[in-house]
Design a protein around this motif. Sequence first.
Motif, PDB file in Angstrom:
ATOM      1  N   GLN A   1     -67.432  25.328  76.472  1.00 17.50           N
ATOM      2  CA  GLN A   1     -68.740  25.898  76.767  1.00 17.50           C
ATOM      3  C   GLN A   1     -69.395  26.317  75.470  1.00 17.50           C
ATOM      4  O   GLN A   1     -68.831  27.099  74.699  1.00 17.50           O
ATOM      5  CB  GLN A   1     -68.612  27.104  77.710  1.00 17.50           C
ATOM      6  CG  GLN A   1     -69.950  27.646  78.160  1.00 17.50           C
ATOM      7  CD  GLN A   1     -69.834  28.798  79.130  1.00 17.50           C
ATOM      8  OE1 GLN A   1     -68.877  29.565  79.093  1.00 17.50           O
ATOM      9  NE2 GLN A   1     -70.807  28.927  80.034  1.00 17.50           N
TER      10      GLN A   1
ATOM     11  N   MET B   1     -65.930  28.037  73.089  1.00 14.54           N
ATOM     12  CA  MET B   1     -65.162  28.723  74.132  1.00 14.54           C
ATOM     13  C   MET B   1     -64.528  27.640  75.009  1.00 14.54           C
ATOM     14  O   MET B   1     -65.221  26.744  75.501  1.00 14.54           O
ATOM     15  CB  MET B   1     -66.082  29.607  74.986  1.00 14.54           C
ATOM     16  CG  MET B   1     -65.424  30.148  76.244  1.00 14.54           C
ATOM     17  SD  MET B   1     -64.232  31.437  75.909  1.00 14.54           S
ATOM     18  CE  MET B   1     -65.230  32.892  76.238  1.00 14.54           C
TER      19      MET B   1
ATOM     20  N   LEU C   1     -62.392  26.796  78.404  1.00 12.68           N
ATOM     21  CA  LEU C   1     -62.079  27.340  79.721  1.00 12.68           C
ATOM     22  C   LEU C   1     -61.185  26.376  80.478  1.00 12.68           C
ATOM     23  O   LEU C   1     -61.463  25.184  80.571  1.00 12.68           O
ATOM     24  CB  LEU C   1     -63.365  27.564  80.519  1.00 12.68           C
ATOM     25  CG  LEU C   1     -64.338  28.605  79.957  1.00 12.68           C
ATOM     26  CD1 LEU C   1     -65.674  28.516  80.664  1.00 12.68           C
ATOM     27  CD2 LEU C   1     -63.767  29.997  80.097  1.00 12.68           C
TER      28      LEU C   1
ATOM     29  N   PHE D   1     -58.184  21.509  84.944  1.00 13.15           N
ATOM     30  CA  PHE D   1     -59.344  21.051  84.169  1.00 13.15           C
ATOM     31  C   PHE D   1     -59.417  21.813  82.850  1.00 13.15           C
ATOM     32  O   PHE D   1     -59.099  23.007  82.792  1.00 13.15           O
ATOM     33  CB  PHE D   1     -60.640  21.322  84.941  1.00 13.15           C
ATOM     34  CG  PHE D   1     -60.666  20.755  86.334  1.00 13.15           C
ATOM     35  CD1 PHE D   1     -60.077  21.438  87.385  1.00 13.15           C
ATOM     36  CD2 PHE D   1     -61.289  19.554  86.586  1.00 13.15           C
ATOM     37  CE1 PHE D   1     -60.096  20.926  88.680  1.00 13.15           C
ATOM     38  CE2 PHE D   1     -61.318  19.026  87.876  1.00 13.15           C
ATOM     39  CZ  PHE D   1     -60.725  19.709  88.920  1.00 13.15           C
TER      40      PHE D   1
ATOM     41  N   GLY E   1     -62.961  20.672  95.275  1.00 12.40           N
ATOM     42  CA  GLY E   1     -62.793  22.012  95.782  1.00 12.40           C
ATOM     43  C   GLY E   1     -63.178  23.076  94.789  1.00 12.40           C
ATOM     44  O   GLY E   1     -63.509  22.824  93.637  1.00 12.40           O
ATOM     45  N   GLU E   2     -63.132  24.286  95.261  1.00  8.84           N
ATOM     46  CA  GLU E   2     -63.484  25.443  94.452  1.00  8.84           C
ATOM     47  C   GLU E   2     -62.538  25.537  93.259  1.00  8.84           C
ATOM     48  O   GLU E   2     -61.320  25.417  93.401  1.00  8.84           O
ATOM     49  CB  GLU E   2     -63.371  26.691  95.302  1.00  8.84           C
ATOM     50  CG  GLU E   2     -63.763  27.970  94.612  1.00  8.84           C
ATOM     51  CD  GLU E   2     -63.534  29.151  95.526  1.00  8.84           C
ATOM     52  OE1 GLU E   2     -62.925  28.960  96.584  1.00  8.84           O
ATOM     53  OE2 GLU E   2     -63.970  30.256  95.169  1.00  8.84           O
ATOM     54  N   GLN E   3     -63.099  25.756  92.094  1.00  6.72           N
ATOM     55  CA  GLN E   3     -62.285  25.867  90.890  1.00  6.72           C
ATOM     56  C   GLN E   3     -62.117  27.327  90.508  1.00  6.72           C
ATOM     57  O   GLN E   3     -63.047  28.122  90.573  1.00  6.72           O
ATOM     58  CB  GLN E   3     -62.922  25.091  89.737  1.00  6.72           C
ATOM     59  CG  GLN E   3     -62.883  23.585  89.972  1.00  6.72           C
ATOM     60  CD  GLN E   3     -63.401  22.782  88.808  1.00  6.72           C
ATOM     61  OE1 GLN E   3     -63.656  23.300  87.727  1.00  6.72           O
ATOM     62  NE2 GLN E   3     -63.562  21.482  89.029  1.00  6.72           N
ATOM     63  N   TYR E   4     -60.917  27.646  90.071  1.00  2.93           N
ATOM     64  CA  TYR E   4     -60.583  28.994  89.634  1.00  2.93           C
ATOM     65  C   TYR E   4     -60.368  28.950  88.123  1.00  2.93           C
ATOM     66  O   TYR E   4     -59.596  28.130  87.631  1.00  2.93           O
ATOM     67  CB  TYR E   4     -59.314  29.485  90.329  1.00  2.93           C
ATOM     68  CG  TYR E   4     -59.474  29.595  91.824  1.00  2.93           C
ATOM     69  CD1 TYR E   4     -59.297  28.488  92.640  1.00  2.93           C
ATOM     70  CD2 TYR E   4     -59.815  30.805  92.418  1.00  2.93           C
ATOM     71  CE1 TYR E   4     -59.447  28.577  94.015  1.00  2.93           C
ATOM     72  CE2 TYR E   4     -59.953  30.910  93.793  1.00  2.93           C
ATOM     73  CZ  TYR E   4     -59.778  29.795  94.576  1.00  2.93           C
ATOM     74  OH  TYR E   4     -59.931  29.882  95.937  1.00  2.93           O
ATOM     75  N   PHE E   5     -61.032  29.854  87.441  1.00  2.56           N
ATOM     76  CA  PHE E   5     -61.049  29.789  85.986  1.00  2.56           C
ATOM     77  C   PHE E   5     -60.127  30.819  85.345  1.00  2.56           C
ATOM     78  O   PHE E   5     -59.951  31.933  85.850  1.00  2.56           O
ATOM     79  CB  PHE E   5     -62.473  30.024  85.475  1.00  2.56           C
ATOM     80  CG  PHE E   5     -63.353  28.818  85.620  1.00  2.56           C
ATOM     81  CD1 PHE E   5     -63.959  28.531  86.821  1.00  2.56           C
ATOM     82  CD2 PHE E   5     -63.554  27.958  84.553  1.00  2.56           C
ATOM     83  CE1 PHE E   5     -64.760  27.392  86.972  1.00  2.56           C
ATOM     84  CE2 PHE E   5     -64.346  26.830  84.682  1.00  2.56           C
ATOM     85  CZ  PHE E   5     -64.952  26.553  85.894  1.00  2.56           C
ATOM     86  N   GLY E   6     -59.582  30.436  84.200  1.00  7.23           N
ATOM     87  CA  GLY E   6     -58.871  31.371  83.349  1.00  7.23           C
ATOM     88  C   GLY E   6     -59.851  32.201  82.537  1.00  7.23           C
ATOM     89  O   GLY E   6     -61.062  31.980  82.608  1.00  7.23           O
ATOM     90  N   PRO E   7     -59.355  33.139  81.741  1.00  4.83           N
ATOM     91  CA  PRO E   7     -60.218  34.062  81.000  1.00  4.83           C
ATOM     92  C   PRO E   7     -60.931  33.430  79.813  1.00  4.83           C
ATOM     93  O   PRO E   7     -61.864  34.011  79.267  1.00  4.83           O
ATOM     94  CB  PRO E   7     -59.255  35.152  80.528  1.00  4.83           C
ATOM     95  CG  PRO E   7     -57.928  34.496  80.504  1.00  4.83           C
ATOM     96  CD  PRO E   7     -57.930  33.489  81.596  1.00  4.83           C
ATOM     97  N   GLY E   8     -60.491  32.236  79.408  1.00  2.00           N
ATOM     98  CA  GLY E   8     -61.140  31.564  78.285  1.00  2.00           C
ATOM     99  C   GLY E   8     -60.450  31.849  76.962  1.00  2.00           C
ATOM    100  O   GLY E   8     -59.828  32.901  76.770  1.00  2.00           O
TER     101      GLY E   8
ATOM    102  N   LEU F   1     -71.394  23.903  80.657  1.00  2.53           N
ATOM    103  CA  LEU F   1     -69.969  23.547  80.759  1.00  2.53           C
ATOM    104  C   LEU F   1     -69.827  22.046  80.621  1.00  2.53           C
ATOM    105  O   LEU F   1     -70.480  21.289  81.335  1.00  2.53           O
ATOM    106  CB  LEU F   1     -69.441  23.960  82.129  1.00  2.53           C
ATOM    107  CG  LEU F   1     -69.086  25.417  82.334  1.00  2.53           C
ATOM    108  CD1 LEU F   1     -68.877  25.685  83.800  1.00  2.53           C
ATOM    109  CD2 LEU F   1     -67.826  25.763  81.568  1.00  2.53           C
TER     110      LEU F   1
END
Lengths: 113, 112
Positions: free
Chosen positions: A37, A88, A90, A33, A100-107, A43
């Motif tokens: 932001q 920003m 993301l 994804f 499902g649960e999303q895991y984010f990068g540092p942006g 978001l």
Amino acid sequence: DVKVTQSSRYLVKRTGEKVFLECVQDMDHENMFWYRQDPGLGLRLIYFSYDVKMKEKGDIPEGYSVSREKKERFSLILESASTNQTSMYLCASSFDVGVGEQYFGPGTRLTVT
Amino acid sequence: ELKVEQNPLFLSMQEGKNYTIYCNYSTTSDRLYWYRQDPGKSLESLFVLLSNGAVKQEGRLMASLDTKARLSTLHITAAVHDLSATYFCAVDALDSNYQLIWGAGTKLIIKP
């Protein structure tokens, strides 16, 4: 641990430039994804991909395109950057068949001047 | 329209106090996520709630899910300054076409 990395933490570009934002995840996730932001707007989903070479528009795709040639990599492209794309950005990934649960990068904080 | 509403959007409180953040959603779902975001940073997953009645706890934070009421709560017990952050809830709606539906976030400031 899932790791999502983004190519730059900070980026400054000029109006009209073509901008590439890269995102790589190392957990073999199906879904990736791109969000932006902005203060007060929360978001907002730009594009997502549920498989290699597959992409779907999110809520605000105008002015953006994406590319997913390999499962682990999802690129966001600003064809001709404009000042209103200062934001920003993301990247996130998820494994689940649905969402499902999303895991984010540092942006990546992008400034377009 | 699929909606997720958080309240309050802003909360300033003293250390040691208890408080609850609410997340209401408008669609059928039995999966809800809570995230934390520190200023200038990305989002970090806090809790994954996957069924009605689910309760998860981590330190001073406890999250619960009531799918019948379409409500999740994030309860803060004896707040400490380190919990200052913005908290987001997101709903995995059954008909959302792969998307999570996000709340606007609750900015929490805890004063020493």
